[in-house]
Design a protein around this motif. Sequence first.
Motif, PDB file in Angstrom:
ATOM      1  N   ILE A 277     -37.372  25.018 -41.207  1.00  0.00           N
ATOM      2  CA  ILE A 277     -36.494  23.931 -41.746  1.00  0.00           C
ATOM      3  C   ILE A 277     -35.213  24.386 -42.241  1.00  0.00           C
ATOM      4  N   GLY A 278     -35.367  25.316 -42.921  1.00  0.00           N
ATOM      5  CA  GLY A 278     -34.314  26.078 -43.606  1.00  0.00           C
ATOM      6  C   GLY A 278     -33.154  26.862 -42.544  1.00  0.00           C
ATOM      7  N   MET A 279     -33.808  27.139 -41.376  1.00  0.00           N
ATOM      8  CA  MET A 279     -32.809  27.744 -40.465  1.00  0.00           C
ATOM      9  C   MET A 279     -32.153  26.640 -39.870  1.00  0.00           C
ATOM     10  N   ILE A 280     -32.682  25.599 -39.589  1.00  0.00           N
ATOM     11  CA  ILE A 280     -32.159  24.340 -38.750  1.00  0.00           C
ATOM     12  C   ILE A 280     -31.060  23.864 -39.790  1.00  0.00           C
ATOM     13  N   LEU A 281     -31.369  23.480 -41.132  1.00  0.00           N
ATOM     14  CA  LEU A 281     -30.530  22.915 -42.219  1.00  0.00           C
ATOM     15  C   LEU A 281     -29.183  23.757 -42.505  1.00  0.00           C
ATOM     16  N   GLY A 282     -29.381  25.116 -42.175  1.00  0.00           N
ATOM     17  CA  GLY A 282     -28.187  25.970 -42.349  1.00  0.00           C
ATOM     18  C   GLY A 282     -27.150  25.868 -41.296  1.00  0.00           C
ATOM     19  N   GLY A 283     -27.397  24.891 -40.296  1.00  0.00           N
ATOM     20  CA  GLY A 283     -26.274  24.701 -39.523  1.00  0.00           C
ATOM     21  C   GLY A 283     -25.469  23.307 -39.890  1.00  0.00           C
ATOM     22  N   LEU A 284     -25.959  22.509 -40.432  1.00  0.00           N
ATOM     23  CA  LEU A 284     -25.530  21.333 -40.734  1.00  0.00           C
ATOM     24  C   LEU A 284     -24.089  21.165 -41.150  1.00  0.00           C
ATOM     25  N   PRO A 285     -23.834  22.127 -42.107  1.00  0.00           N
ATOM     26  CA  PRO A 285     -22.114  22.111 -42.606  1.00  0.00           C
ATOM     27  C   PRO A 285     -21.361  22.386 -41.493  1.00  0.00           C
ATOM     28  N   ILE A 286     -21.554  23.277 -40.537  1.00  0.00           N
ATOM     29  CA  ILE A 286     -20.423  23.378 -39.582  1.00  0.00           C
ATOM     30  C   ILE A 286     -20.952  22.509 -38.604  1.00  0.00           C
ATOM     31  N   LEU A 287     -21.890  21.669 -38.176  1.00  0.00           N
ATOM     32  CA  LEU A 287     -21.861  20.663 -37.512  1.00  0.00           C
ATOM     33  C   LEU A 287     -21.131  19.613 -37.982  1.00  0.00           C
ATOM     34  N   PHE A 288     -21.182  19.344 -39.281  1.00  0.00           N
ATOM     35  CA  PHE A 288     -20.354  18.160 -40.090  1.00  0.00           C
ATOM     36  C   PHE A 288     -18.804  18.526 -39.736  1.00  0.00           C
ATOM     37  N   ARG A 289     -18.380  19.630 -39.908  1.00  0.00           N
ATOM     38  CA  ARG A 289     -17.191  20.174 -39.674  1.00  0.00           C
ATOM     39  C   ARG A 289     -16.616  19.810 -38.224  1.00  0.00           C
ATOM     40  N   SER A 290     -17.470  20.191 -37.054  1.00  0.00           N
ATOM     41  CA  SER A 290     -17.335  19.911 -35.970  1.00  0.00           C
ATOM     42  C   SER A 290     -16.898  18.480 -35.521  1.00  0.00           C
ATOM     43  N   LEU A 291     -17.682  17.563 -36.269  1.00  0.00           N
ATOM     44  CA  LEU A 291     -17.609  16.022 -35.973  1.00  0.00           C
ATOM     45  C   LEU A 291     -16.396  15.565 -36.530  1.00  0.00           C
ATOM     46  N   GLY A 292     -16.087  16.211 -37.840  1.00  0.00           N
ATOM     47  CA  GLY A 292     -14.800  15.646 -38.598  1.00  0.00           C
ATOM     48  C   GLY A 292     -13.522  16.357 -37.619  1.00  0.00           C
ATOM     49  N   LYS A 293     -13.630  17.634 -37.172  1.00  0.00           N
ATOM     50  CA  LYS A 293     -12.602  17.981 -36.263  1.00  0.00           C
ATOM     51  C   LYS A 293     -12.485  17.130 -35.069  1.00  0.00           C
ATOM     52  N   SER A 294     -13.416  16.631 -34.441  1.00  0.00           N
ATOM     53  CA  SER A 294     -13.405  16.057 -33.317  1.00  0.00           C
ATOM     54  C   SER A 294     -12.720  14.468 -33.336  1.00  0.00           C
ATOM     55  N   LEU A 295     -13.168  13.850 -34.616  1.00  0.00           N
ATOM     56  CA  LEU A 295     -12.781  12.637 -34.872  1.00  0.00           C
ATOM     57  C   LEU A 295     -11.080  12.934 -35.108  1.00  0.00           C
ATOM     58  N   LYS A 296     -10.691  13.944 -35.923  1.00  0.00           N
ATOM     59  CA  LYS A 296      -9.267  14.189 -36.133  1.00  0.00           C
ATOM     60  C   LYS A 296      -8.550  14.337 -34.771  1.00  0.00           C
ATOM     61  N   ASP A 297      -9.014  15.320 -34.030  1.00  0.00           N
ATOM     62  CA  ASP A 297      -8.221  15.735 -32.662  1.00  0.00           C
ATOM     63  C   ASP A 297      -8.188  14.247 -31.885  1.00  0.00           C
ATOM     64  N   ASN A 298      -8.942  13.490 -31.907  1.00  0.00           N
ATOM     65  CA  ASN A 298      -9.113  12.301 -30.917  1.00  0.00           C
ATOM     66  C   ASN A 298      -8.588  11.284 -31.628  1.00  0.00           C
ATOM     67  N   GLN A 299      -7.943  11.508 -32.991  1.00  0.00           N
ATOM     68  CA  GLN A 299      -7.507  10.212 -33.462  1.00  0.00           C
ATOM     69  C   GLN A 299      -8.448   9.030 -33.798  1.00  0.00           C
ATOM     70  N   GLU A 300      -9.790   9.305 -34.186  1.00  0.00           N
ATOM     71  CA  GLU A 300     -10.558   8.206 -34.275  1.00  0.00           C
ATOM     72  C   GLU A 300     -10.974   8.097 -35.691  1.00  0.00           C
ATOM     73  N   HIS A 301     -11.940   7.282 -36.165  1.00  0.00           N
ATOM     74  CA  HIS A 301     -12.511   7.043 -37.397  1.00  0.00           C
ATOM     75  C   HIS A 301     -13.973   6.811 -37.180  1.00  0.00           C
ATOM     76  N   LEU A 302     -14.908   7.176 -38.120  1.00  0.00           N
ATOM     77  CA  LEU A 302     -16.213   6.982 -38.034  1.00  0.00           C
ATOM     78  C   LEU A 302     -16.369   5.296 -37.761  1.00  0.00           C
ATOM     79  N   SER A 303     -17.145   5.136 -36.935  1.00  0.00           N
ATOM     80  CA  SER A 303     -17.361   3.556 -36.543  1.00  0.00           C
ATOM     81  C   SER A 303     -18.706   3.108 -36.560  1.00  0.00           C
ATOM     82  N   LEU A 304     -19.008   1.910 -36.307  1.00  0.00           N
ATOM     83  CA  LEU A 304     -20.492   1.397 -36.026  1.00  0.00           C
ATOM     84  C   LEU A 304     -21.220   2.096 -34.876  1.00  0.00           C
ATOM     85  N   VAL A 305     -20.449   2.453 -33.778  1.00  0.00           N
ATOM     86  CA  VAL A 305     -21.041   3.197 -32.614  1.00  0.00           C
ATOM     87  C   VAL A 305     -21.381   4.605 -33.193  1.00  0.00           C
TER      88      VAL A 305
END
Length: 296
Positions: free
Chosen positions: A89-117
């Motif tokens: 579980i620790g090994m899996i959770l260790g990847g969450l910060p990078i995954l959250f940053r990847s989501l944020g970068k994707s939203l920024k690059d596509n000029q999107e906002h976090l939506s209901l979808v």
Amino acid sequence: MHYLFDLIKGAMIGIANIIPGVSGGTMAVSLGIYDKMIYSITHLFKNWKMSLKILVPLLLGAGIGIVGFTYVIEFLLANYTLTTAMAFIGMILGGLPILFRSLGKSLKDNQEHLSLVHILLFVIFFAIVVVLPMLQGSEASLTAFELNAGSLIKLFLVGVITAATMVIPGISGSLVLMILGYYYGVLNTITVFLSALRNWDTAILFDTFFLLFVFGIGVLLGIFLISKAIEFLFQHYSSYTYAAILGLVIASPFAIIYNTHALGDLHASMAWLYVIAGLVLMVLGYIATYRLGEKE
């Protein structure tokens, strides 16, 4: 040194794939090599030199992880279930910060906002991982497969299905094997093969090798097909794909605890020691995965 790191990451992915409830795809995401791995698989024929440079150490490491830790994992899960589960579980959770940053970068690059979808996708895929372990049947074959046409067809089809789930983060290929009733059959075929190899029993060695070879062909085909689909989603719907993957990954600890029955260790006389050891290994696993992921 880079190849050595990839070899270690491949071993971690291989080990994750043989533990019911733990997803090799999740481990690849946590280690920060998921996108690179998918790209290498889908461009294997177009850019084979680059793809092989990435895939060979990963596949070699995965093979070492599966073969080298089959017996070890069985022992640890049988005797130190909670501690082992908490480490993963620790090994899996260790990847969450990078995954959250990847989501944020994707939203920024596509000029999107976090939506209901995005939220709905997260909830739906979170629910899939939570519900999937509950579908596990109580019956599973404890014997190795025998070499016949029926077994070969079954192993090929199961290989395709299992591989598809191995690549998808949050979905445990081993757990799907268990639900289909083939987990112990495949695992015991591997152990019989290793025992025959150690004793050089050529008759059993040939039979089990051929069975595992057919299973491996199905695995490779499944990985290639699902990787194509995932690459398409990353190219055209990246932020939505990341939202779905986050749901799968965050739900994974529940699947691990539920499927391994790890909480049963809390009733043991040494429960406090298991918990303390588990917490230490969880922190170390988190740090190790985070550091390895950051290197990408």
